[in-house]
Design a protein around this motif. Structure first.
Motif, PDB file in Angstrom:
ATOM      1  N   SER A  38       0.779  -1.259   0.061  1.00 17.17           N
ATOM      2  CA  SER A  38       0.151  -0.156  -0.099  1.00 17.17           C
ATOM      3  C   SER A  38       0.917   1.182   0.182  1.00 17.17           C
ATOM      4  O   SER A  38       1.986   1.240   0.538  1.00 17.17           O
ATOM      5  N   THR A  41       2.633   3.445   3.331  1.00 24.22           N
ATOM      6  CA  THR A  41       2.800   2.716   4.408  1.00 24.22           C
ATOM      7  C   THR A  41       3.992   1.721   4.494  1.00 24.22           C
ATOM      8  O   THR A  41       4.323   1.023   3.433  1.00 24.22           O
ATOM      9  N   LYS A 116      -1.425  -5.134   8.304  1.00 22.21           N
ATOM     10  CA  LYS A 116      -2.202  -4.880   7.409  1.00 22.21           C
ATOM     11  C   LYS A 116      -3.768  -5.026   7.534  1.00 22.21           C
ATOM     12  O   LYS A 116      -4.422  -4.365   7.136  1.00 22.21           O
ATOM     13  N   ASN A 120      -6.344  -2.011   7.079  1.00 19.80           N
ATOM     14  CA  ASN A 120      -7.486  -2.286   6.242  1.00 19.80           C
ATOM     15  C   ASN A 120      -8.839  -2.357   6.543  1.00 19.80           C
ATOM     16  O   ASN A 120      -9.793  -1.648   6.162  1.00 19.80           O
TER      17      ASN A 120
END
Length: 178
Positions: A38, A41, A116, A120
Motif C-alpha cells: 500500500s 505505508t 495490514k 485495512n
C-alpha cells in the motif's frame, strides 16, 4: 578466484525472465512472487529462498528490486508508448537484510500481516471460536468495519506452532523446519 560482475555488463533487454546475459556469460535469475504494498505505508517484504539450490544461493551477487505503481504495471507501457506514465515522488528501500533464520522471517511476516489487517479493517472487535482441541483452534476474527477473517492455530510440537490467518500460514516458535 570468484568472478565479479558489474551492473553495466548485464544486458537487461533479454526477454526470458529466467536468464540474463553479460559479457561474462549467462547469469541465472530467480524471481519472487509479486508483492503488493500500500502507498504511504511502511511494509516489510520477505522472500523465502529455501527452495533455491545451494549453488544459486552461494553464487548470488545482486539483488534487484523492480517496482511500479499498482495501476501502471510494466506491461501497460509496452502496449502503448503514447500512454507512458511519469512517476514523480519518492520510493525508499530501507534496512535491506538477508537472514537464514526462518523463525525470525516468519515472525516478522506474521506481524506485517496483522498490521495490514488492522490498517485495512480497523481494530479487532470480536473473536469467535468455532473449533478447538488440545492442539488445535479455529475461528473467525471480526474487525471494526465488519470484515470477518478466518484463523487457525495448531501446535506442531517442540515449541513450534502454525498460525494461519486470512489464508496465510506462519510457522512460529522454536526452530522452524524448512
Amino acid at each position: 578466484m570468484e568472478e565479479q560482475y558489474d551492473l553495466d555488463d548485464v544486458d537487461h533487454s533479454e526477454t526470458d525472465a529466467s536468464i540474463q546475459t553479460s559479457s561474462r556469460g549467462v547469469l541465472p535469475v530467480e524471481e519472487s512472487t509479486e508483492k503488493t504494498v500500500s502507498q504511504l505505508t511502511p511494509t516489510r517484504l520477505r522472500w523465502d529462498l529455501s527452495d533455491l539450490d545451494d549453488d544459486i544461493l552461494e553464487s548470488a551477487w545482486l539483488l534487484e528490486i523492480v517496482w511500479y505503481l499498482e495501476d501502471h504495471p510494466p506491461w501497460y507501457h509496452r502496449l502503448d508508448t503514447d500512454r507512458r506514465f511519469e512517476y514523480e515522488g519518492l520510493v525508499a528501500f530501507d534496512d535491506i537484510r538477508l537472514t537464514d533464520d526462518k523463525s525470525e522471517s516468519e515472525s516478522a511476516a506474521s506481524r506485517t500481516k496483522q498490521r495490514k489487517l488492522h490498517r485495512n479493517h480497523g481494530a479487532v472487535v470480536n473473536r469467535t471460536l468455532e473449533e478447538h482441541g488440545e492442539d488445535f483452534e479455529a475461528g473467525t476474527v471480526e474487525f471494526a468495519d465488519g470484515a470477518e477473517v478466518s484463523y487457525t492455530f495448531e501446535v506442531l510440537g517442540d515449541g513450534q506452532f502454525r498460525y494461519t490467518i486470512d489464508g496465510e500460514a506462519f510457522d512460529l516458535g522454536g526452530e522452524v523446519n524448512d
